[in-house]
Design an enzyme around this catalytic site. Sequence first.
Site, PDB file in Angstrom:
ATOM      1  N   CYS A  17     -10.475  -6.950  -8.320  1.00 55.43           N
ATOM      2  CA  CYS A  17     -11.759  -6.501  -7.636  1.00 55.43           C
ATOM      3  C   CYS A  17     -13.007  -6.010  -8.741  1.00 55.43           C
ATOM      4  CB  CYS A  17     -11.325  -5.117  -6.978  1.00 55.43           C
ATOM      5  SG  CYS A  17     -12.654  -4.312  -5.923  1.00 55.43           S
ATOM      6  N   CYS A  77      -8.328   2.614  -7.381  1.00 61.10           N
ATOM      7  CA  CYS A  77      -7.438   2.031  -8.133  1.00 61.10           C
ATOM      8  C   CYS A  77      -7.305   2.260  -9.443  1.00 61.10           C
ATOM      9  CB  CYS A  77      -7.395   0.609  -8.015  1.00 61.10           C
ATOM     10  SG  CYS A  77      -7.163  -0.528  -6.299  1.00 61.10           S
ATOM     11  N   CYS A 137     -12.430  -5.022  -1.135  1.00 66.02           N
ATOM     12  CA  CYS A 137     -11.348  -4.035  -1.273  1.00 66.02           C
ATOM     13  C   CYS A 137      -9.980  -4.777  -1.250  1.00 66.02           C
ATOM     14  CB  CYS A 137     -11.369  -2.752  -0.369  1.00 66.02           C
ATOM     15  SG  CYS A 137     -10.151  -1.712  -0.668  1.00 66.02           S
ATOM     16  N   GLN A 171       1.922   5.689   8.221  1.00 70.14           N
ATOM     17  CA  GLN A 171       2.115   5.253   6.762  1.00 70.14           C
ATOM     18  C   GLN A 171       1.164   4.203   6.656  1.00 70.14           C
ATOM     19  OE1 GLN A 171       4.175   6.240   4.894  1.00 70.14           O
ATOM     20  NE2 GLN A 171       5.974   7.555   5.684  1.00 70.14           N
ATOM     21  N   PHE A 217       9.896  16.615  10.177  1.00 69.37           N
ATOM     22  CA  PHE A 217       8.738  16.030   9.873  1.00 69.37           C
ATOM     23  C   PHE A 217       8.307  14.673  10.551  1.00 69.37           C
ATOM     24  CE2 PHE A 217      10.058  18.582   6.508  1.00 69.37           C
ATOM     25  CZ  PHE A 217       9.255  19.661   6.438  1.00 69.37           C
ATOM     26  N   GLU A 273       8.300  18.377  14.746  1.00 69.50           N
ATOM     27  CA  GLU A 273       7.105  18.172  14.009  1.00 69.50           C
ATOM     28  C   GLU A 273       6.124  19.315  14.389  1.00 69.50           C
ATOM     29  OE1 GLU A 273       3.524  17.020  12.472  1.00 69.50           O
ATOM     30  OE2 GLU A 273       5.468  15.925  12.116  1.00 69.50           O
ATOM     31  N   CYS A 317       6.697  11.032  -0.857  1.00 69.70           N
ATOM     32  CA  CYS A 317       5.368  10.405  -1.408  1.00 69.70           C
ATOM     33  C   CYS A 317       5.097  11.036  -2.718  1.00 69.70           C
ATOM     34  CB  CYS A 317       4.360  10.136  -0.696  1.00 69.70           C
ATOM     35  SG  CYS A 317       3.741  11.695  -0.085  1.00 69.70           S
TER      36      CYS A 317
END
Length: 413
Positions: free
Chosen positions: A62, A71, A145, A245, A272, A292, A366
């Site tokens: 990029c 990034c 991008c 996601q 969750f 949730e 994550c």
Amino acid sequence: MSAEFRIERLGAQGDGVVLTERGPVYIPFTLAGERVTASRNGDRADLLAVVEPSPLRVEPACRHFGECGGCALQHMEEGAYREWKRGRVVEALRSRGIETEVAPLVPCPPKERRRVTLSARRTEAGMLLGYNRALSHTIVDIEECPIARPEIVAALEPLRSLAKTICSTDKAFRLTVTVTGSGLDVAAHGSGKFAEKTRKAASDFTLRAGFARLSVDGEIVIEPRKPVVLFGDVPVSPPPGAFLQAVAGAEQTMADLVSVHLSKVKRIADLFSGVGAFALRLAKGTEIHAVEADAASLSALDRGFRFGSGLKRVTTERRDLFVRPVTAKELNAFDGIVFDPPRAGAEAQSRQIAKSDVLLVAAISCNPATLARDLTILIEAGYTLQRVVPIDQFLWSPHVEAVALLTRKKRRR
């Protein structure tokens, strides 16, 4: 003042690390072994020049790389990048004394990010739209991008114009843009007070641009078409700003791993659960209880179940699992558990799982550090870690997903 440095290793955020007498110095956009010149400011330094490049250095994908903070690792050869990212999971587990085989990283191709959050700000030169510089509130205006889906890149100019239309603040605000089956879903946050004249102009612009929906601070301004995403073959219309996601392929990989692990159980607790990425896929073969905290997400999940086809029973429960985790006694009504918490992890919930009789658990995270903490709780309670699979859905960033699959033998009473 500039100085010369030899990069010793990469840090957890992808910066090059130099050990000095005054402590470590972090230099972004560098690689281990490189000799560079940089301008130091405390424990950080700005890269000025690469004097001796690493053989692992490649041309970034990029034009904005090095200026944009979206990034961190476009300059790293692909194989080395994948192994470094896998190593983040390995080291997090090892720091907790967990020695286990970690599978190779499941890669993320470019141009697959279906959900991005852009920063916008009105300036004298015009409307800026892009990502912040690393560790800064300065917005880098972008024209491309390479991580984002082509539908998002093609809409950058219309999105910039929309940001200008809805902006009534001199502060920066956010546009979360999601590719859905019916068009782009645009959710603005912090764009300022929304006058009726602005609402009319924004609605007209949204229609002309062909966007599926525009919302501002959670309120739907206009919805020409309901945004729709598929979980397997079950369509769901997520509420404005709901968690999704970032990469559909990564989500499917996670769901496949969980589905195989829990394929023989009769009843699953999905903790969750969000809008149902796991629940509605798993419901093809077993009953699901989805828990949730966000009411709008649960409603979307429930509508997906009611209008889906070929699904077993899905029940829902609104509950803040950080404040009131599902107890071990309640969990004993299930044969399997899947949980996918935010970055803070699921410490309190993991302690209840550890006390339960549930034999099969799938943990998704994550954040390798909080995943390792939660796995330690389960392992100390008698669970065996069968498999850990790292998944890249945040390409060229230090962030990595992981799926951990655990089993436990039936306890004697």
